[in-house]
Design a protein around this motif. Sequence first.
Motif, mmCIF file in Angstrom:
data_model
loop_
_atom_site.group_PDB
_atom_site.id
_atom_site.type_symbol
_atom_site.label_atom_id
_atom_site.label_comp_id
_atom_site.label_asym_id
_atom_site.label_seq_id
_atom_site.Cartn_x
_atom_site.Cartn_y
_atom_site.Cartn_z
ATOM 1 N N GLN A 18 25.756 -20.435 2.902
ATOM 2 C CA GLN A 18 25.342 -20.288 4.304
ATOM 3 C C GLN A 18 24.387 -21.425 4.666
ATOM 4 O O GLN A 18 23.351 -21.592 4.037
ATOM 5 N N TYR A 27 22.113 -12.662 5.812
ATOM 6 C CA TYR A 27 22.484 -13.808 4.982
ATOM 7 C C TYR A 27 21.587 -14.979 5.372
ATOM 8 O O TYR A 27 21.928 -15.751 6.262
ATOM 9 N N VAL A 33 27.266 -16.480 -0.291
ATOM 10 C CA VAL A 33 27.915 -15.289 0.240
ATOM 11 C C VAL A 33 29.258 -15.122 -0.465
ATOM 12 O O VAL A 33 30.040 -16.062 -0.554
#
Length: 192
Positions: A18, A27, A33
Amino acid sequence: MSILVTGGGTAGYRTWHQQSGAMEPTYPEGSDVTVKPIDGSGVRRGDVVLFSARDWGADSVFMMRVIAVGDDQVVIDEPGRVKVNGKILREPYLFKSGPYFAPPVEVTVPEGRLFLLGDHRVAAADSRAHLSENSGTIARSAVVGMAVDHASVPSPDRLWMWVGAAMAAVGLIAAAVATTVRRRRTGVIQRI
């Protein structure tokens, strides 16, 4: 914008890095992720998806939360409260950034499309920033994956552990059968 860079994979899943704060605190920027590759057909409200942002004029993959699906009516008031089909959304995942004021939004999501918002509404250039293009929505077919809990991903180590256990069980059964056959043959020879 949530721009993601692909990383390694496990059992068909991918790891994405991310690179923005648009999905904080869920996140955070810089987090990895775990993503399950899917098409958009099974996507539901509340899912966090990765999608091609070509509908928004970008040649990148972004990550946002699905707020509404085809035929849903979305209303966002000035203080930022979101209603879908007349019900205020409970959004415990939102980044707590204090008062947030933006122009109101009222959209009916076209069939086959998704209305997406970031969890950090101040930092996210989401559906609200693209209202002139298909009411800010993206096509379901633009979805390339869904964020999942890393702990739910089948580990190749666990797979090989089960394969090993199955092979050991087959070996034990084969040894027992061979021993039984040998005993029977030995018993038959001694009786003669």
